[in-house]
Design an enzyme around this catalytic site. Structure first.
Site, mmCIF file in Angstrom:
data_model
loop_
_atom_site.group_PDB
_atom_site.id
_atom_site.type_symbol
_atom_site.label_atom_id
_atom_site.label_comp_id
_atom_site.label_asym_id
_atom_site.label_seq_id
_atom_site.Cartn_x
_atom_site.Cartn_y
_atom_site.Cartn_z
ATOM 1 N N TYR A 153 -13.051 14.962 -3.149
ATOM 2 C CA TYR A 153 -13.876 14.490 -3.692
ATOM 3 C C TYR A 153 -15.191 16.007 -3.192
ATOM 4 O O TYR A 153 -15.622 16.770 -4.240
ATOM 5 C CB TYR A 153 -14.466 13.678 -2.640
ATOM 6 N N LYS A 196 -16.830 18.501 -6.000
ATOM 7 C CA LYS A 196 -18.053 19.095 -6.140
ATOM 8 C C LYS A 196 -18.278 20.345 -5.433
ATOM 9 O O LYS A 196 -19.469 21.196 -6.139
ATOM 10 C CB LYS A 196 -18.202 17.940 -4.911
HETATM 11 P P1 NDP Z 1 -23.546 6.073 -6.532
HETATM 12 O O1 NDP Z 1 -21.873 6.307 -6.303
HETATM 13 O O2 NDP Z 1 -24.298 4.950 -5.450
HETATM 14 O O3 NDP Z 1 -23.478 6.235 -8.042
HETATM 15 C C1 NDP Z 1 -23.152 6.922 -8.916
HETATM 16 C C2 NDP Z 1 -23.365 7.036 -9.979
HETATM 17 O O4 NDP Z 1 -22.608 8.054 -11.012
HETATM 18 C C3 NDP Z 1 -22.940 5.814 -10.744
HETATM 19 O O5 NDP Z 1 -24.085 5.381 -11.950
HETATM 20 C C4 NDP Z 1 -21.743 5.542 -11.293
HETATM 21 O O6 NDP Z 1 -21.739 4.009 -12.855
HETATM 22 C C5 NDP Z 1 -21.507 6.780 -12.013
HETATM 23 N N1 NDP Z 1 -20.916 7.470 -12.276
HETATM 24 C C6 NDP Z 1 -19.315 7.090 -11.636
HETATM 25 N N2 NDP Z 1 -18.712 7.872 -12.570
HETATM 26 C C7 NDP Z 1 -18.810 8.156 -13.658
HETATM 27 C C8 NDP Z 1 -18.372 8.718 -14.671
HETATM 28 N N3 NDP Z 1 -17.194 9.299 -14.744
HETATM 29 N N4 NDP Z 1 -19.688 8.835 -16.099
HETATM 30 C C9 NDP Z 1 -20.561 8.520 -15.445
HETATM 31 N N5 NDP Z 1 -21.320 7.771 -14.405
HETATM 32 C C10 NDP Z 1 -20.163 8.109 -13.556
HETATM 33 O O7 NDP Z 1 -23.581 7.546 -5.578
HETATM 34 P P2 NDP Z 1 -24.858 7.852 -4.616
HETATM 35 O O8 NDP Z 1 -26.427 7.204 -5.800
HETATM 36 O O9 NDP Z 1 -25.126 7.748 -3.557
HETATM 37 O O10 NDP Z 1 -25.129 9.384 -5.235
HETATM 38 C C11 NDP Z 1 -25.993 10.132 -5.794
HETATM 39 C C12 NDP Z 1 -25.117 11.372 -6.508
HETATM 40 O O11 NDP Z 1 -24.798 12.340 -4.818
HETATM 41 C C13 NDP Z 1 -23.793 11.293 -5.632
HETATM 42 O O12 NDP Z 1 -23.161 12.405 -7.135
HETATM 43 C C14 NDP Z 1 -23.057 11.782 -4.858
HETATM 44 O O13 NDP Z 1 -21.924 12.237 -5.086
HETATM 45 C C15 NDP Z 1 -23.786 12.512 -4.565
HETATM 46 N N6 NDP Z 1 -24.176 12.523 -3.187
HETATM 47 C C16 NDP Z 1 -24.713 10.979 -2.346
HETATM 48 C C17 NDP Z 1 -25.051 11.499 -0.965
HETATM 49 C C18 NDP Z 1 -26.157 10.733 -0.799
HETATM 50 O O14 NDP Z 1 -25.804 10.163 1.148
HETATM 51 N N7 NDP Z 1 -25.701 8.946 -1.552
HETATM 52 C C19 NDP Z 1 -25.167 12.610 0.245
HETATM 53 C C20 NDP Z 1 -24.968 14.024 -1.241
HETATM 54 C C21 NDP Z 1 -24.845 13.348 -2.573
HETATM 55 P P3 NDP Z 1 -21.596 3.049 -11.892
HETATM 56 O O15 NDP Z 1 -22.816 1.787 -11.511
HETATM 57 O O16 NDP Z 1 -21.052 2.668 -12.938
HETATM 58 O O17 NDP Z 1 -20.762 2.874 -10.885
HETATM 59 P P1 GDR Z 2 -19.423 9.942 3.718
HETATM 60 O O1 GDR Z 2 -20.641 8.241 3.493
HETATM 61 O O2 GDR Z 2 -17.588 10.023 3.547
HETATM 62 O O3 GDR Z 2 -20.436 10.755 4.441
HETATM 63 O O4 GDR Z 2 -19.367 10.085 2.335
HETATM 64 P P2 GDR Z 2 -19.135 7.269 4.403
HETATM 65 O O5 GDR Z 2 -20.181 6.433 4.837
HETATM 66 O O6 GDR Z 2 -18.228 6.773 3.573
HETATM 67 O O7 GDR Z 2 -18.490 7.746 5.836
HETATM 68 C C1 GDR Z 2 -19.038 8.202 6.481
HETATM 69 C C2 GDR Z 2 -18.651 8.197 8.247
HETATM 70 O O8 GDR Z 2 -18.502 7.361 8.916
HETATM 71 C C3 GDR Z 2 -16.538 7.169 9.075
HETATM 72 N N1 GDR Z 2 -16.532 5.520 9.273
HETATM 73 C C4 GDR Z 2 -16.096 4.922 7.630
HETATM 74 N N2 GDR Z 2 -16.638 5.079 6.075
HETATM 75 C C5 GDR Z 2 -16.446 3.788 5.355
HETATM 76 N N3 GDR Z 2 -16.458 4.753 4.325
HETATM 77 N N4 GDR Z 2 -16.368 2.713 5.702
HETATM 78 C C6 GDR Z 2 -15.604 2.027 7.277
HETATM 79 O O9 GDR Z 2 -15.040 1.204 6.790
HETATM 80 C C7 GDR Z 2 -15.983 3.300 7.617
HETATM 81 N N5 GDR Z 2 -15.410 3.172 8.822
HETATM 82 C C8 GDR Z 2 -15.796 4.657 9.621
HETATM 83 C C9 GDR Z 2 -15.730 7.338 7.780
HETATM 84 O O10 GDR Z 2 -15.099 8.140 8.119
HETATM 85 C C10 GDR Z 2 -16.802 8.654 7.322
HETATM 86 O O11 GDR Z 2 -16.974 9.834 8.413
HETATM 87 C C11 GDR Z 2 -21.653 9.842 1.604
HETATM 88 C C12 GDR Z 2 -21.130 9.410 0.265
HETATM 89 O O12 GDR Z 2 -22.056 8.981 0.021
HETATM 90 C C13 GDR Z 2 -20.602 11.236 -0.534
HETATM 91 O O13 GDR Z 2 -20.653 10.313 -1.964
HETATM 92 C C14 GDR Z 2 -22.000 12.055 0.073
HETATM 93 O O14 GDR Z 2 -21.865 13.347 -0.512
HETATM 94 C C15 GDR Z 2 -22.127 12.192 1.524
HETATM 95 O O15 GDR Z 2 -22.013 10.633 2.139
HETATM 96 C C16 GDR Z 2 -22.706 13.372 1.724
#
Ligand code: NDP
Ligand code: GDR
Length: 370
Positions: free
Chosen positions: A156, A160
């Site tokens: 991932y 990115k």
């Molecule tokens: P989500 O996983 O909640 O949403 C992802 C979105 O992307 C959904 O609408 C999903 O559609 C869509 N999607 C997935 N695959 C495709 C594809 N092949 N073509 C078009 N659309 C697609 O993510 P967040 O809202 O949390 O995050 C938004 C963005 O910010 C993402 O790019 C993420 O990587 C990035 N990001 C997120 C952070 C966070 O903490 N939330 C931090 C930093 C970056 P569907 O609903 O159909 O699955």
């Molecule tokens: P992250 O988010 O990998 O930081 O990516 P996530 O919440 O999945 O994990 C955060 C941390 O928690 C630990 N962890 C677990 N995580 C998940 N999902 N499930 C578990 O059971 C669990 N137990 C422990 C993970 O190992 C990790 O260290 C998110 C996503 O939104 C990305 O798309 C985005 O880019 C980053 O945040 C910033």
């Protein structure tokens, strides 16, 4: 009236951003994927009947792997701003689908940038790329800021990284207004159910209500800089309103372990925990519970570690320095972690009270949780 196009509008950030932009008077276009069942839950409250006149929210079928489709939509919409939020965003899942993630999260970004260039929209259309604190990966410097070197630790993050540099390259090569928001983790009641915060707040509510016995988690020692998605979508918009295109770190500057997030979530329900035996045998037990309606008692084991959730390469510590965003964008936080935890737990409690009610009425209640 400005027009915005959002990829990933059905996701957590897409939904909050669409709401934010509609309130600002934008016409909002979103790309949604065709799915065998409805996938617009998060934006249903914004839905406008397409048969009505002058609707402000318009959805288009599309996919980030489909250049022709993206180019056609951008040509039709002629957006002033594109927010590229679409992505396969789950870090652990990316180890299982590395090629797909490269295509969507990496090449998908290129497809948007190149479509804008080919359509001759470089002067008109501003582009926001959803970059991530996962780019920092293996700790090089804390707190992490715009100048901190990247060291991605998952398919991932590597995908990115490609999107990040393509955005910078198109800005420099074609003088485009294209920016990266390097956003640290941000959460909300709309957070996907398999990200750790939401998994924890759902489990806390379900365990309290007697709908689940144990929460299985992976690495409890990892630390994350968690903010509220509402604060973070405001930053995305601000990044596109500047005189000059630049990249920004968006973070709170506070880091917290997964274990502490568990403790805070149960505490929100009046349940105190004790943790025993660090490592793969770590468990958490109920120490006390204030609410006699909740189905937990002293000594109940409510958390166990399952190595299935460990990642082949982990990101141990994220803590961001938002100074540049604060100074240049005037961006300030409205939420703190305690407020975020409280909102998420209370929202999940309300959600699962419905399940409890149905179950007590003799109805089957199924809930997939991972
Ligand atoms: P989500 O996983 O909640 O949403 C992802 C979105 O992307 C959904 O609408 C999903 O559609 C869509 N999607 C997935 N695959 C495709 C594809 N092949 N073509 C078009 N659309 C697609 O993510 P967040 O809202 O949390 O995050 C938004 C963005 O910010 C993402 O790019 C993420 O990587 C990035 N990001 C997120 C952070 C966070 O903490 N939330 C931090 C930093 C970056 P569907 O609903 O159909 O699955
Ligand atoms: P992250 O988010 O990998 O930081 O990516 P996530 O919440 O999945 O994990 C955060 C941390 O928690 C630990 N962890 C677990 N995580 C998940 N999902 N499930 C578990 O059971 C669990 N137990 C422990 C993970 O190992 C990790 O260290 C998110 C996503 O939104 C990305 O798309 C985005 O880019 C980053 O945040 C910033």
């Amino acid at each position: 009236m400005k027009k915005a196009l959002i990829t990933g509008i059905t996701g957590q950030d897409g939904a909050y951003l669409a709401e934010f932009l509609l309130k600002k008077g934008y016409e909002v276009h979103g790309i949604k994927r065709r799915s065998s069942s409805f996938n617009t839950d998060r934006i249903d409250h914004l839905y406008q009947d397409p048969h009505e006149k002058d609707i402000k929210l318009k959805l288009h079928y599309g996919d980030l792997t489909d250049s022709l489709n993206l180019t056609r939509i951008i040509q039709e919409v002629q957006p002033d701003e594109i927010y590229n939020l679409g992505a396969m965003s789950h870090v652990r899942v990316s180890f299982e689908t590395p090629e797909y993630v490269g295509n969507v999260d990496g090449l998908g970004t290129l497809r948007i940038l190149e479509a804008v260039r080919l359509l001759g929209l470089t002067e008109k259309t501003r582009i926001y790329q959803a970059s991530t604190s996962e780019l920092y990966g293996l700790v090089q410097e804390v707190p992490q800021k715009e100048t901190t070197p990247f060291y991605p630790r998952s398919p991932y993050a590597v995908a990115k990284l490609y999107g990040y540099w393509m955005t910078v390259n198109y800005r420099e090569a074609y003088n485009m207004y294209a920016c990266n928001g390097i956003l640290f983790n941000h959460e909300s009641p709309q957070r996907g159910e398999t990200f750790v915060t939401r998994k924890i707040t759902r489990a806390a509510a379900r365990i309290a209500l007697g709908l689940q016995d144990v929460l299985y988690l992976g690495n409890l020692n990892a630390k994350r800089d968690w903010g509220h998605a509402k604060d973070y979508v405001r930053a995305m918009w601000l990044i596109l309103q500047q005189d000059k295109a630049e990249d920004f770190v968006i973070a709170t500057g506070v880091t917290t372990s997964i274990r502490e997030f568990v403790r805070m979530s149960f505490q929100e329900l009046g349940i105190e925990l004790t943790f025993e035996d660090e490592g793969v045998n770590e468990i958490a037990k109920v120490k006390s519970s204030k609410n006699s309606d909740f189905k937990v008692k002293e000594g109940d084991v409510i958390l166990k570690v399952d190595p299935r959730y460990f990642r082949p390469t982990e990101v141990d510590l994220l803590i961001g320095d938002p100074t540049k965003a604060q100074k240049q964008l005037g961006w300030e936080l409205e939420y703190d972690l305690q407020g975020l935890v409280s909102e998420m737990v209370q929202s999940d409690l309300k959600l699962f009270q419905k399940d409890q009610y149905l179950q007590e009425g003799g109805h089957d209640v199924f809930n997939y949780y991972e």
